[in-house]
Every structure is written in structure tokens, then in C-alpha cells.
Design an enzyme around this catalytic site. Structure first.
Site, PDB file in Angstrom:
ATOM      1  CE1 TYR A 148      -3.650  -2.359  -0.080  1.00 49.85           C
ATOM      2  CE2 TYR A 148      -2.994  -2.870   2.352  1.00 49.85           C
ATOM      3  CZ  TYR A 148      -3.671  -3.066   1.059  1.00 49.85           C
ATOM      4  OH  TYR A 148      -4.676  -4.365   0.993  1.00 49.85           O
TER       5      TYR A 148
HETATM    6  C1  COA Z   1      -0.705  -8.704   0.664  1.00 55.32           C
HETATM    7  C2  COA Z   1      -0.781  -9.607  -0.393  1.00 55.32           C
HETATM    8  C3  COA Z   1      -2.182  -9.567  -1.070  1.00 55.32           C
HETATM    9  C4  COA Z   1       0.321  -9.312  -1.555  1.00 55.32           C
HETATM   10  O1  COA Z   1       0.160 -10.213  -2.535  1.00 55.32           O
HETATM   11  P1  COA Z   1       1.311 -10.514  -3.737  1.00 55.32           P
HETATM   12  O2  COA Z   1       0.768 -11.232  -4.907  1.00 55.32           O
HETATM   13  O3  COA Z   1       2.360 -11.334  -2.972  1.00 55.32           O
HETATM   14  O4  COA Z   1       2.015  -8.999  -4.089  1.00 55.32           O
HETATM   15  P2  COA Z   1       2.894  -8.682  -4.807  1.00 55.32           P
HETATM   16  O5  COA Z   1       3.776  -9.811  -5.589  1.00 55.32           O
HETATM   17  O6  COA Z   1       2.487  -7.435  -5.781  1.00 55.32           O
HETATM   18  O7  COA Z   1       4.091  -8.046  -3.901  1.00 55.32           O
HETATM   19  C5  COA Z   1       4.636  -8.646  -3.028  1.00 55.32           C
HETATM   20  C6  COA Z   1       6.258  -8.940  -2.933  1.00 55.32           C
HETATM   21  O8  COA Z   1       6.522  -9.200  -4.115  1.00 55.32           O
HETATM   22  C7  COA Z   1       7.455  -8.498  -4.820  1.00 55.32           C
HETATM   23  N1  COA Z   1       7.575  -8.826  -6.270  1.00 55.32           N
HETATM   24  C8  COA Z   1       6.399  -8.909  -7.269  1.00 55.32           C
HETATM   25  N2  COA Z   1       6.606  -9.068  -8.488  1.00 55.32           N
HETATM   26  C9  COA Z   1       7.963  -9.522  -8.065  1.00 55.32           C
HETATM   27  C10 COA Z   1       8.805 -10.267  -9.303  1.00 55.32           C
HETATM   28  N3  COA Z   1       8.367 -10.196 -10.420  1.00 55.32           N
HETATM   29  N4  COA Z   1       9.973 -10.622  -8.642  1.00 55.32           N
HETATM   30  C11 COA Z   1      10.323 -10.678  -7.508  1.00 55.32           C
HETATM   31  N5  COA Z   1       9.751  -9.814  -6.477  1.00 55.32           N
HETATM   32  C12 COA Z   1       8.510  -9.517  -6.741  1.00 55.32           C
HETATM   33  C13 COA Z   1       7.065  -7.176  -4.606  1.00 55.32           C
HETATM   34  O9  COA Z   1       8.178  -5.932  -4.445  1.00 55.32           O
HETATM   35  C14 COA Z   1       6.703  -7.250  -3.158  1.00 55.32           C
HETATM   36  O10 COA Z   1       7.904  -7.293  -2.276  1.00 55.32           O
HETATM   37  P3  COA Z   1       7.840  -6.874  -0.609  1.00 55.32           P
HETATM   38  O11 COA Z   1       6.760  -7.333  -0.042  1.00 55.32           O
HETATM   39  O12 COA Z   1       9.242  -7.174  -0.173  1.00 55.32           O
HETATM   40  O13 COA Z   1       7.358  -5.567  -0.659  1.00 55.32           O
HETATM   41  C15 COA Z   1      -0.546 -11.063   0.128  1.00 55.32           C
HETATM   42  O14 COA Z   1       0.993 -11.193   0.655  1.00 55.32           O
HETATM   43  C16 COA Z   1      -1.351 -11.717   0.947  1.00 55.32           C
HETATM   44  O15 COA Z   1      -2.550 -12.220   0.457  1.00 55.32           O
HETATM   45  N6  COA Z   1      -1.201 -11.589   2.217  1.00 55.32           N
HETATM   46  C17 COA Z   1      -2.162 -12.025   3.199  1.00 55.32           C
HETATM   47  C18 COA Z   1      -3.435 -11.070   3.270  1.00 55.32           C
HETATM   48  C19 COA Z   1      -3.196  -9.774   3.584  1.00 55.32           C
HETATM   49  O16 COA Z   1      -2.409  -9.338   4.435  1.00 55.32           O
HETATM   50  N7  COA Z   1      -3.974  -9.158   2.873  1.00 55.32           N
HETATM   51  C20 COA Z   1      -4.062  -7.600   2.978  1.00 55.32           C
HETATM   52  C21 COA Z   1      -5.108  -7.146   4.124  1.00 55.32           C
HETATM   53  S1  COA Z   1      -5.431  -5.689   4.285  1.00 55.32           S
END
Ligand code: COA
Length: 173
Positions: A148
Site C-alpha cells: 500500500y
Molecule cells: C498482501 C498480499 C495480497 C500481496 O500479494 P502478492 O501477490 O504477493 O503481492 P506482490 O507480488 O504484488 O508484492 C509482494 C512482494 O513481491 C515482490 N514482487 C512482485 N513481483 C515480483 C517479481 N516479479 N519478482 C520478485 N519480486 C516480486 C514485491 O516487490 C513485493 O515485495 P515486498 O513484500 O518485499 O514489498 C499477500 O501477501 C497476501 O495475500 N497476504 C495475506 C493477506 C493480507 O495481508 N491481505 C491484505 C489485508 S489488508
């Protein structure tokens, strides 16, 4: 592929949404039990799907649903908006009412870290008629608050509850 579901389609996808919810929020560090996933699809989702401005986006990889996000138009009189107004009346005066309430974002554990969450975030907010949006998420250094902040959300209240912060974002139309 990310699609936008109307309320009826979102309710019809409850089984897939439950599975995603449980994988994301049942993981270590979140530790929500299966009963919370049941409550999500049986109570929370139907209540929210009936609200004005409801929008849910769902990502599939092949036949497999890998993540979803949703929100609706927040108004006073709704439980969550009223909690914000109680906790911070001055913030509520500026932010609450007619805003987009960003409620959930969840990606299955196996698909995390590949940009699915970031993409769901962007598709959910794209084209909204609202001028501002609110969400609450965990405090601390976790994927969700990192995502976020990267997307431009501002912390409005660092401790809305002991373990959650309130974030806001101005939306360009
Ligand atoms: C929060 C959530 C939705 C994020 O989903 P996600 O698909 O993993 O999100 P992204 O892939 O866009 O980003 C996550 C990480 O991967 C990294 N990333 C994204 N694409 C990437 C790639 N191609 N190569 C390497 N890293 C990558 C991002 O930079 C980010 O890094 P960071 O965590 O160190 O900041 C997931 O972790 C989740 O479901 N969590 C549990 C539920 C939750 O917390 N929901 C929100 C409640 S308000």
C-alpha cells in the site's frame, strides 16, 4: 487474467473466494481459522455485495483462481465507517462518506511475490468514480502495508486499533 465480478457473480464465486481467503489469511503470521473464512463468505461478503459501489476483482491463472480484492462505497452508518468516526472524528470529517472502502486483498500463498497483489490493487481502483479511498491494514513490516505504501497510500492513523493502521488515498478521476 483479472476480471471484475458484479455482486451476483461474486456471490457465485464464494467457494473460490473462500479458498483464496483461507490460503492468504490462514498462513502463519495471520493464523485465521477456517471458521473465519466461513464467516467471510457466509456473512461479510453478502452484506458488502449488497452495498452501493461494490466492486470485486478476481485473478485466474488458467482455471485456478489465485487472488481477489474488493470494496464498496463507504458511508456513515456502516459499522466500519462509524468506528473510524469514533476513533478520529477530525479524520472522518475529511475522509468518511462517499469514499471507496478498500476492504480485502488476498492472494493464495503459492502465487504471492509475482505481482498479482499489485495488479489486483490497480484494477480495483481503476476507473472508480470516488475521489478518495480508505483502507485499514496491519501495522508493522508486512507485505500488505509495504504494497500500500508503494502504491501511494498515506497513513492517516497509525493505530486505528492496536494492530491496524488507517490509510487514505486521493483518487484521480
Ligand atoms: C498482501 C498480499 C495480497 C500481496 O500479494 P502478492 O501477490 O504477493 O503481492 P506482490 O507480488 O504484488 O508484492 C509482494 C512482494 O513481491 C515482490 N514482487 C512482485 N513481483 C515480483 C517479481 N516479479 N519478482 C520478485 N519480486 C516480486 C514485491 O516487490 C513485493 O515485495 P515486498 O513484500 O518485499 O514489498 C499477500 O501477501 C497476501 O495475500 N497476504 C495475506 C493477506 C493480507 O495481508 N491481505 C491484505 C489485508 S489488508
Amino acid at each position: 487474467m483479472t476480471e471484475t465480478l458484479d455482486p451476483a457473480a461474486a456471490l457465485a464465486a464464494a467457494g473460490e473466494l473462500r479458498r483464496i481467503y483461507l490460503s492468504a489469511f490462514g498462513a502463519p503470521g495471520y493464523d485465521e481459522p477456517p471458521e473465519r473464512a466461513d464467516q467471510f463468505v457466509e456473512e461479510q461478503l453478502p452484506t458488502h455485495a449488497a452495498r452501493e459501489g461494490f466492486k470485486l476483482v478476481l485473478t485466474r491463472s488458467g482455471a485456478e483462481a489465485t487472488g481477489f480484492a474488493y470494496g464498496y462505497t463507504g458511508e456513515r452508518g456502516q459499522w466500519w465507517s462509524d468506528r473510524i468516526a469514533e476513533a478520529a472524528p477530525e479524520i472522518a470529517d475529511e475522509w468518511v462518506g462517499g469514499h471507496f472502502e478498500f476492504v480485502e486483498l488476498a492472494v493464495v500463498a503459492e502465487a504471492q511475490g509475482r505481482g498479482v497483489g499489485a495488479s489486483l490493487h490497480d484494477v480495483l481502483l481503476a476507473g472508480l468514480p470516488h475521489t478518495k479511498a480508505l483502507l485499514s491494514t496491519y501495522v508493522g513490516d508486512r507485505p500488505a502495508p509495504r504494497l500500500y505504501r508503494r502504491k501511494g497510500w498515506q497513513v492517516l492513523l497509525p493505530n486505528l486499533t492496536p494492530d491496524s493502521a488507517l490509510y487514505g488515498m486521493q483518487l484521480s478521476r
